[in-house]
Design a protein around this motif. Structure first.
Motif, short mmCIF file in Angstrom:
data_model
loop_
_atom_site.label_atom_id
_atom_site.label_comp_id
_atom_site.label_asym_id
_atom_site.label_seq_id
_atom_site.Cartn_x
_atom_site.Cartn_y
_atom_site.Cartn_z
N LEU A 49 21.47 -14.69 -24.96
CA LEU A 49 20.07 -14.75 -25.37
C LEU A 49 19.22 -13.64 -24.77
N SER A 50 19.80 -12.77 -23.96
CA SER A 50 19.04 -11.60 -23.50
C SER A 50 18.74 -10.67 -24.68
N PHE A 51 19.42 -10.87 -25.80
CA PHE A 51 19.18 -10.08 -27.00
C PHE A 51 18.16 -10.72 -27.94
N ALA A 52 17.74 -11.93 -27.65
CA ALA A 52 16.79 -12.65 -28.51
C ALA A 52 15.39 -12.06 -28.37
N SER A 53 14.63 -12.13 -29.45
CA SER A 53 13.27 -11.60 -29.39
C SER A 53 12.21 -12.62 -29.79
N ASP A 77 11.63 -17.55 -25.74
CA ASP A 77 11.67 -17.27 -24.30
C ASP A 77 12.88 -17.90 -23.61
N GLU A 78 13.67 -18.66 -24.34
CA GLU A 78 14.83 -19.30 -23.73
C GLU A 78 15.87 -18.26 -23.38
N ARG A 79 16.58 -18.49 -22.30
CA ARG A 79 17.62 -17.56 -21.87
C ARG A 79 18.99 -18.19 -21.87
N GLU A 80 19.06 -19.50 -22.09
CA GLU A 80 20.34 -20.19 -22.16
C GLU A 80 20.43 -20.98 -23.46
N TYR A 114 24.13 -33.21 -27.46
CA TYR A 114 23.32 -34.34 -27.00
C TYR A 114 21.94 -34.35 -27.63
N GLY A 115 21.66 -33.42 -28.53
CA GLY A 115 20.34 -33.30 -29.12
C GLY A 115 20.24 -33.78 -30.55
N GLY A 116 21.26 -34.47 -31.04
CA GLY A 116 21.24 -34.93 -32.42
C GLY A 116 21.23 -33.75 -33.39
N PRO A 117 20.90 -34.01 -34.65
CA PRO A 117 20.88 -32.94 -35.65
C PRO A 117 19.96 -31.78 -35.26
N GLN A 118 18.82 -32.10 -34.63
CA GLN A 118 17.89 -31.05 -34.23
C GLN A 118 18.52 -30.11 -33.19
N GLY A 119 19.41 -30.65 -32.37
CA GLY A 119 20.08 -29.82 -31.36
C GLY A 119 20.92 -28.73 -32.00
N PHE A 120 21.64 -29.07 -33.06
CA PHE A 120 22.46 -28.07 -33.75
C PHE A 120 21.59 -27.05 -34.47
N GLU A 121 20.53 -27.52 -35.10
CA GLU A 121 19.62 -26.59 -35.79
C GLU A 121 18.98 -25.63 -34.79
N HIS A 122 18.55 -26.16 -33.65
CA HIS A 122 17.93 -25.33 -32.63
C HIS A 122 18.90 -24.27 -32.11
N VAL A 123 20.13 -24.66 -31.85
CA VAL A 123 21.13 -23.70 -31.38
C VAL A 123 21.36 -22.62 -32.43
N LEU A 124 21.46 -22.99 -33.68
CA LEU A 124 21.63 -21.99 -34.74
C LEU A 124 20.44 -21.04 -34.80
N ASP A 125 19.23 -21.56 -34.63
CA ASP A 125 18.04 -20.69 -34.60
C ASP A 125 18.15 -19.67 -33.46
N LEU A 126 18.53 -20.15 -32.28
CA LEU A 126 18.67 -19.27 -31.12
C LEU A 126 19.74 -18.21 -31.35
N VAL A 127 20.87 -18.64 -31.88
CA VAL A 127 21.99 -17.72 -32.11
C VAL A 127 21.62 -16.67 -33.15
N GLU A 128 20.97 -17.08 -34.22
CA GLU A 128 20.56 -16.10 -35.24
C GLU A 128 19.59 -15.08 -34.67
N ASP A 129 18.64 -15.53 -33.86
CA ASP A 129 17.69 -14.62 -33.23
C ASP A 129 18.42 -13.63 -32.33
N ALA A 130 19.30 -14.12 -31.48
CA ALA A 130 20.03 -13.24 -30.57
C ALA A 130 20.94 -12.28 -31.34
N CYS A 131 21.53 -12.74 -32.43
CA CYS A 131 22.40 -11.86 -33.22
C CYS A 131 21.63 -10.68 -33.81
N GLU A 132 20.41 -10.94 -34.25
CA GLU A 132 19.58 -9.85 -34.79
C GLU A 132 19.36 -8.79 -33.71
N GLY A 133 19.01 -9.23 -32.51
CA GLY A 133 18.81 -8.29 -31.41
C GLY A 133 20.10 -7.60 -31.00
#
Length: 126
Positions: free
Chosen positions: A78-82, A85-88, A94-113
């Motif tokens: 996540l040092s590549f995310a823009s 502000d999350e770094r991990e 443990y976050g239900g469906p929203q947990g998976f969606e949130h992780v995908l959002d973070l991963v997509e952001d970091a992948c762009e960077g």
């Protein structure tokens, strides 16, 4: 260019990703059925230009495993995310469906960077 995924432990070696992860990724057009878990090897530090960790615990594990000459390759993903502000990347299980969606959002952001970082590195290599 090669991209791979590996864990710092071998607990799930040979297994596919969690069904929920595959389902949520599939809804966004990412198909993970061909992926099988494997453990990081010493060759990974030699072979890859970057070795990215999803969280600080795995970062510390990778830094311990990594030869000194390759320490600069080991970074938090996540040092590549823009866009956040999350770094991990949190554990989605443990976050239900929203947990998976949130992780995908973070991963997509970091992948762009990350793609932008790779483009810049290739420009400088000539």
């Amino acid at each position: 260019m090669a991209v791979d995924s590996a864990g710092t432990g071998g607990w799930h070696a040979g297994e596919p990703p969690d069904r929920r992860a595959r389902d949520f990724a599939g809804k966004r057009g990412y198909f993970l059925d061909h992926i099988r878990a494997r453990q990081v090897t010493p060759d990974d530090f030699e072979q890859f230009d970057l070795v990215l960790a999803m969280d600080r615990d795995n970062l510390a594990n990778l830094q311990r495993m990594c030869p000194k000459k390759h320490q600069s390759k080991v970074r938090l993903f996540l040092s590549f995310a823009s866009s956040n502000d999350e770094r991990e990347v949190p554990d989605p299980y443990y976050g239900g469906p929203q947990g998976f969606e949130h992780v995908l959002d973070l991963v997509e952001d970091a992948c762009e960077g990350l793609v932008e970082h790779v483009r810049e590195q290739l420009k400088h290599r000539g």
